[in-house]
Design a protein around this motif. Structure first.
Motif, PDB file in Angstrom:
ATOM      1  N   LEU A   1       0.820  -1.211   0.000  1.00  0.00           N
ATOM      2  CA  LEU A   1       0.000   0.000   0.000  1.00  0.00           C
ATOM      3  C   LEU A   1       0.854   1.262   0.000  1.00  0.00           C
ATOM      4  O   LEU A   1       0.475   2.269  -0.607  1.00  0.00           O
ATOM      5  N   THR A   2       1.990   1.231   0.669  1.00  0.00           N
ATOM      6  CA  THR A   2       2.816   2.433   0.751  1.00  0.00           C
ATOM      7  C   THR A   2       3.651   2.654  -0.504  1.00  0.00           C
ATOM      8  O   THR A   2       4.447   3.587  -0.560  1.00  0.00           O
ATOM      9  N   GLY A   3       3.449   1.826  -1.520  1.00  0.00           N
ATOM     10  CA  GLY A   3       4.146   2.025  -2.778  1.00  0.00           C
ATOM     11  C   GLY A   3       3.559   3.140  -3.615  1.00  0.00           C
ATOM     12  O   GLY A   3       4.139   3.543  -4.625  1.00  0.00           O
ATOM     13  N   SER A   4       2.392   3.673  -3.217  1.00  0.00           N
ATOM     14  CA  SER A   4       1.764   4.770  -3.951  1.00  0.00           C
ATOM     15  C   SER A   4       1.129   5.723  -2.946  1.00  0.00           C
ATOM     16  O   SER A   4       0.835   5.355  -1.810  1.00  0.00           O
ATOM     17  N   SER A   5       0.904   6.959  -3.386  1.00  0.00           N
ATOM     18  CA  SER A   5       0.323   7.942  -2.472  1.00  0.00           C
ATOM     19  C   SER A   5      -1.113   7.592  -2.121  1.00  0.00           C
ATOM     20  O   SER A   5      -1.560   7.827  -0.997  1.00  0.00           O
ATOM     21  N   SER A   6      -1.870   7.013  -3.057  1.00  0.00           N
ATOM     22  CA  SER A   6      -3.258   6.653  -2.767  1.00  0.00           C
ATOM     23  C   SER A   6      -3.327   5.544  -1.725  1.00  0.00           C
ATOM     24  O   SER A   6      -4.149   5.591  -0.800  1.00  0.00           O
ATOM     25  N   GLY A   7      -2.465   4.531  -1.843  1.00  0.00           N
ATOM     26  CA  GLY A   7      -2.447   3.460  -0.856  1.00  0.00           C
ATOM     27  C   GLY A   7      -2.003   3.960   0.503  1.00  0.00           C
ATOM     28  O   GLY A   7      -2.567   3.584   1.534  1.00  0.00           O
ATOM     29  N   TYR A   8      -0.987   4.815   0.522  1.00  0.00           N
ATOM     30  CA  TYR A   8      -0.483   5.385   1.776  1.00  0.00           C
ATOM     31  C   TYR A   8      -1.575   6.196   2.462  1.00  0.00           C
ATOM     32  O   TYR A   8      -1.796   6.070   3.677  1.00  0.00           O
ATOM     33  N   TYR A   9      -2.270   7.009   1.706  1.00  0.00           N
ATOM     34  CA  TYR A   9      -3.317   7.871   2.263  1.00  0.00           C
ATOM     35  C   TYR A   9      -4.476   7.026   2.805  1.00  0.00           C
ATOM     36  O   TYR A   9      -5.006   7.307   3.880  1.00  0.00           O
ATOM     37  N   THR A  10      -4.849   5.982   2.063  1.00  0.00           N
ATOM     38  CA  THR A  10      -5.938   5.116   2.518  1.00  0.00           C
ATOM     39  C   THR A  10      -5.537   4.349   3.775  1.00  0.00           C
ATOM     40  O   THR A  10      -6.347   4.168   4.689  1.00  0.00           O
ATOM     41  N   LEU A  11      -4.287   3.899   3.845  1.00  0.00           N
ATOM     42  CA  LEU A  11      -3.800   3.202   5.031  1.00  0.00           C
ATOM     43  C   LEU A  11      -3.831   4.119   6.248  1.00  0.00           C
ATOM     44  O   LEU A  11      -4.215   3.697   7.350  1.00  0.00           O
ATOM     45  N   PHE A  12      -3.478   5.390   6.056  1.00  0.00           N
ATOM     46  CA  PHE A  12      -3.527   6.358   7.151  1.00  0.00           C
ATOM     47  C   PHE A  12      -4.970   6.586   7.602  1.00  0.00           C
ATOM     48  O   PHE A  12      -5.260   6.626   8.807  1.00  0.00           O
ATOM     49  N   ASN A  13      -5.884   6.731   6.651  1.00  0.00           N
ATOM     50  CA  ASN A  13      -7.289   6.941   7.003  1.00  0.00           C
ATOM     51  C   ASN A  13      -7.874   5.736   7.732  1.00  0.00           C
ATOM     52  O   ASN A  13      -8.701   5.885   8.638  1.00  0.00           O
ATOM     53  N   PHE A  14      -7.450   4.550   7.323  1.00  0.00           N
ATOM     54  CA  PHE A  14      -7.935   3.335   7.979  1.00  0.00           C
ATOM     55  C   PHE A  14      -7.493   3.319   9.443  1.00  0.00           C
ATOM     56  O   PHE A  14      -8.275   2.983  10.340  1.00  0.00           O
ATOM     57  N   LEU A  15      -6.248   3.691   9.702  1.00  0.00           N
ATOM     58  CA  LEU A  15      -5.757   3.740  11.077  1.00  0.00           C
ATOM     59  C   LEU A  15      -6.522   4.790  11.873  1.00  0.00           C
ATOM     60  O   LEU A  15      -6.863   4.568  13.041  1.00  0.00           O
TER      61      LEU A  15
END
Length: 353
Positions: free
Chosen positions: A310-324
């Motif tokens: 997920l952290t390989g792209s900005s969209s995945g990183y942002y979604t992972l942060f929102n999930f947390l």
């Protein structure tokens, strides 16, 4: 020139020596390698694997993708090249002064842009001649830059224009490369593979159509868990551009993956489901299932792989942060109130990088 004399993106190993331990462990797990040991041992193990000349085309392409993802500035700038730019036919090129300096000129321009010392407009303009360039040595750094900037701006409103830029740049090259010929040189096979891979990632209509048709064949098989008939090239665009039902089909294949099959195939499928999906609802579903539902088929290593993908792209990183942010309390309870578990540390560390 023998193929081994020319360094293709997937054959370098310098990028491996820049990885942190959790990244080394995730990549070793992906390729079915022993993931135990110190950082130096893991780097040596991965370097030996990457330099093995007997890989399949899928593994070679994946190694090239990883190198593009983790590539950083490894050499000091060297300016002063005045290239003689013009349309050139496809041919195997010796690493002459023109080709090597042009490749380095592009390399340095983009790294200066990343450092804030050169405008990105100038860096982009320097690639305009590539529409007519057919020297594979000069193309090598271009794929790296396309990958790096694409991952950073995939949530930006300019990303659509960037995809159009990639299609404009690569389509003429891909069309001139034509269909693969069994007796053709390795450099041409590698160039075609990289070109099509990046076209597919940018929404190349023929590729998306082929990917959807390939996935439909898989969906219509009597036992879809028995084997995956979809080429690795098409798995990512099928899940990226496909419907939620098509993505769910892939998730079910991960959950029901037979233990009798090669587990690296499951690893690649799971990594693709996580890393290629841009819709938050898909990523949320995968995280909920792997973290909260205690499913026996999702291990701690799977969670490491999902976070890293997920952290390989900005969209995945942002979604992972929102999930947390949305699930802070249950995640904290899941991994321990003292915050001392490896998974909790990895999750937080991933978001703070």
């Amino acid at each position: 020139m023998e193929p081994s004399e020319c360094q293709y993106p997937g054959e370098g190993v310098r990028w491996i020596h820049q990885l942190r331990k959790e990244e080394l462990v995730a990549i070793a797990h992906e390729f079915g390698l022993d993931k135990e040991g110190r950082v130096g041992e893991l780097r040596k193990r991965l370097s030996t694997f990457a330099q093995d000349g007997g890989h399949t085309s899928e593994i070679s392409a994946r190694l090239a993708e990883l190198e593009s993802q983790y590539a950083k500035t490894l050499e000091p700038p060297s300016w002063g090249v005045s290239p003689d730019v013009g349309e050139r036919p496809l041919q195997e090129s010796e690493p002459d002064l023109r080709s090597s300096q042009l490749a380095k000129l592009l390399h340095d321009a983009w790294n200066l842009a990343y450092a804030g010392d050169l405008g990105f407009a100038t860096a982009f303009n320097m690639t305009l001649f590539m529409k007519f360039e057919r020297n594979h040595i000069i193309w090598n750094p271009v794929f790296t830059f396309i990958d790096q900037i694409g991952r950073r701006i995939d949530m930006s409103e300019v990303h659509k224009k960037f995809e159009e830029y990639v299609l404009t740049l690569l389509t003429p090259l891909y069309e001139e490369l034509g269909a693969e010929i069994e007796t053709e040189d390795n450099w041409k096979k590698d160039l075609r593979s990289l070109t099509k891979r990046f076209l597919c990632r940018s929404g190349f209509p023929p590729c998306i159509k082929e990917a959807k048709n390939a996935l439909k064949v898989w969906q219509n098989t009597d036992n879809p868990n028995l084997q995956n008939p979809v080429a690795n090239l098409y798995i990512c665009p099928a899940f990226r551009w496909g419907s939620i039902d098509e993505w769910q089909f892939g998730l079910e294949r991960v959950i029901q993956f037979p233990k009798t099959r090669i587990q690296s195939e499951r690893t690649y499928l799971l990594k693709t489901l996580a890393g290629c999906s841009t819709q938050p609802e898909k990523i949320y579903r995968l995280l909920e299932l792997s973290i909260f539902e205690e499913h026996s088929n999702f291990t701690e290593n799977d969670q490491f792989l999902i976070f890293s993908s997920l952290t390989g792209s900005s969209s995945g990183y942002y979604t992972l942060f929102n999930f947390l942010s949305d699930y802070w309390t249950p995640i904290r309870q899941k991994y321990g109130r003292l915050y001392n578990t490896l998974m909790w540390f990895h999750y937080i560390h991933t978001l703070m990088r």
